[in-house]
Scaffold this motif. Structure first.
Motif, PDB file in Angstrom:
ATOM      1  N   TRP A   1       0.825  -1.215   0.000  1.00  0.00           N
ATOM      2  CA  TRP A   1       0.000   0.000   0.000  1.00  0.00           C
ATOM      3  C   TRP A   1       0.856   1.261   0.000  1.00  0.00           C
ATOM      4  O   TRP A   1       0.509   2.246  -0.646  1.00  0.00           O
TER       5      TRP A   1
ATOM      6  N   ARG B   1       1.958   2.929  -3.379  1.00  0.00           N
ATOM      7  CA  ARG B   1       0.822   3.391  -4.193  1.00  0.00           C
ATOM      8  C   ARG B   1       0.158   4.610  -3.570  1.00  0.00           C
ATOM      9  O   ARG B   1      -0.236   5.546  -4.277  1.00  0.00           O
TER      10      ARG B   1
ATOM     11  N   GLU C   1      -7.365   6.313  -5.011  1.00  0.00           N
ATOM     12  CA  GLU C   1      -6.421   5.196  -4.895  1.00  0.00           C
ATOM     13  C   GLU C   1      -6.793   4.327  -3.693  1.00  0.00           C
ATOM     14  O   GLU C   1      -6.723   3.099  -3.754  1.00  0.00           O
TER      15      GLU C   1
ATOM     16  N   LEU D   1      -7.611   0.358  -3.713  1.00  0.00           N
ATOM     17  CA  LEU D   1      -6.977  -0.600  -2.801  1.00  0.00           C
ATOM     18  C   LEU D   1      -8.033  -1.335  -1.973  1.00  0.00           C
ATOM     19  O   LEU D   1      -7.917  -2.543  -1.737  1.00  0.00           O
TER      20      LEU D   1
ATOM     21  N   GLU E   1      -9.493  -4.042  -3.854  1.00  0.00           N
ATOM     22  CA  GLU E   1      -8.530  -5.115  -4.122  1.00  0.00           C
ATOM     23  C   GLU E   1      -8.275  -5.982  -2.901  1.00  0.00           C
ATOM     24  O   GLU E   1      -8.181  -7.200  -2.993  1.00  0.00           O
ATOM     25  N   TYR E   2      -8.138  -5.329  -1.737  1.00  0.00           N
ATOM     26  CA  TYR E   2      -7.678  -6.064  -0.540  1.00  0.00           C
ATOM     27  C   TYR E   2      -8.799  -6.343   0.463  1.00  0.00           C
ATOM     28  O   TYR E   2      -8.573  -7.037   1.442  1.00  0.00           O
TER      29      TYR E   2
ATOM     30  N   ILE F   1      -7.306   0.722   5.154  1.00  0.00           N
ATOM     31  CA  ILE F   1      -6.853   1.551   4.038  1.00  0.00           C
ATOM     32  C   ILE F   1      -7.321   2.995   4.192  1.00  0.00           C
ATOM     33  O   ILE F   1      -6.536   3.930   4.002  1.00  0.00           O
TER      34      ILE F   1
END
Lengths: 223, 218
Positions: free
Chosen positions: A15, A18, A178, A182, A185-186, A192
């Motif tokens: 992380w 990015r 972003e 994330l 995705e996670y 996050i």
């Protein structure tokens, strides 16, 4: 608690880079937007000081409009609305222009407060000892105004930085967007979004403290 | 034109009722909680508590509202505390606002002379009486114009809760755009509706500033 925190460590190398890259985008649109706001705001402030009723009216109308409409509505109008009448912006320039125009109204108020704190007599005195109008403005008035407005200028920048998060909603790939990518995705949205918040905090908090320090000092100076 | 009055305006006005609800509810939370925080911060004298309040205020004020809302709405749901969008919006904006109003009330208190509480204590009032009867009413008057400014800012900031699917003005605007593609018309109408709500409020704030003195730097 330890388990919760260990997740940050576990994903730091995925992380971190990015979100750091996205933070650069946030910083870029904030700085460029702020530069635009600082210039347009100064023009607006000086317009409101002129003797022309038309210029004063335009500047006043501008401030009233942008003070009354949310930044998000302005961003949507520029990015989604203007293409309808043939004006097309990319997402990032749209964000910069939108933030810049919206915060110009706020900057105009900041400058005006600074300018009105300088007694008119200083103009007259400086002119009478032979300074040119430009010299009076740059050598005598603006240095004093700068001292007064330093703190509110920083406060305005922090507000703009925070509102730059709205650019995510017009698809600018900055911190919040972003973060959303994330999160999908996670599947760890809490971690996050906390990380994203901390990234803003790292930039904004020192600036806020600096503003506090400067405003305390400016107040002491006037006593 | 027909389309504007038959579809766009009713949609946006439905959103406006949610905008107003969220604004008023979070204003109520912010104004109350912020006042309690300011009272404790100004008068408790407990270092640890003061530090906690400072941390709370700085944390909320130096991070975008959007980020807080995502933590509340998406983040908490992922660990089992699901909140629906409108309550999440009200809580989120209310908490962020309490940090702002805490600073506003505190600068209201600090505008009062120290001699006042000393005099009130000297004539035999208890510390609680001094705070409630002497200091708070005056601090509140000083705080009114910046509180009005905050309310104006809050009204505009409610637009961000569209991002967590709370059905306010910008949310309706976006969903009507997807079905009609009238982007220019819809978004400028939305901007005008905000303006119609914020202009009277801004006028009221100006009157407050004239009556109770100018804005303090919060």
């Amino acid at each position: 608690m330890f388990e919760f925190l260990s997740v940050f460590v576990q994903y730091a190398d995925q992380w971190g880079p990015r979100l750091a890259e996205a933070a650069v985008v946030s910083a870029r649109i904030s700085l460029l937007g702020f530069a635009l706001a600082a210039v347009v705001g100064l023009v607006l402030a000086l317009m409101q000081d002129t003797s022309s009723a038309l210029l004063r009216g335009v500047a006043k109308g501008y401030v009233i409009f942008f003070r009354g409409v949310p930044v998000l509505a302005i961003l949507f109008l520029i990015y989604f609305g203007l293409p309808g009448i043939g004006v097309v912006f990319d997402a990032e320039p749209a964000a910069i222009v939108g933030l810049g125009l919206a915060f110009a109204a706020q900057m105009a108020e900041v400058y005006r407060a600074g300018l009105s704190a300088i007694p008119k007599g200083q103009w007259e005195a400086a002119r009478s000892v032979g300074f040119l109008p430009g010299q009076v403005l740059f050598l005598i008035i603006l240095p004093q105004v700068a001292r007064i407005v330093a703190a509110p200028v920083i406060v305005t920048f922090v507000a703009l930085l925070k509102d730059s998060s709205l650019a995510s909603l017009i698809t600018v790939n900055e911190l919040v967007l972003e973060g959303r990518a994330l999160a999908t995705e996670y599947f760890l949205p809490l971690h996050i979004y906390i990380w994203v918040g901390v990234m803003y905090f790292i930039i904004a908090f020192p600036l806020s403290m600096l503003a506090k320090l400067l405003s305390r000092r400016a107040r002491l100076g006037t006593r | 034109m027909d389309f504007l009055t038959s579809t766009i305006l009713p949609g946006l006005l439905t959103g406006a009722t949610v905008t107003i609800t969220v604004t008023l509810a979070s204003l109520a939370i912010a104004a109350t909680l912020g006042f309690l925080l300011a009272l404790v911060r100004e008068f408790s004298g407990l270092r640890l508590l003061n530090f906690a309040i400072d941390a709370y205020v700085e944390y909320l004020r130096n991070i975008p509202a959007l980020s807080h809302l995502f933590i509340l709405y998406f983040g908490l749901a992922s660990i089992g505390f699901a909140i629906t969008s409108i309550p999440a919006a009200i809580i989120g904006l209310g908490l962020v606002g309490s940090a702002v109003t805490c600073d506003i009330y505190r600068s209201g208190f600090s505008a009062l002379g120290k001699g006042q509480s000393e005099a009130a204590l000297a004539v035999g009032m208890t510390p609680m009486q001094v705070i409630w009867l002497i200091l708070s009413p005056q601090a509140f008057r000083v705080a009114l114009p910046p509180l009005g400014n905050y309310a104006l800012q809050l009204l505009k900031d409610t637009s961000v809760v569209s991002a967590i699917a709370a059905p306010e003005i910008m949310f309706y605007a976006r969903s009507m755009v997807t079905s009609t593609f009238q982007t220019t018309l819809i978004y400028s109408s939305a901007a005008l509706i905000y303006l119609a709500m914020s202009l009277p409020l801004a006028w009221g704030v100006t009157r407050l500033e004239k009556r109770f003195g100018g804005a303090t730097d919060v």
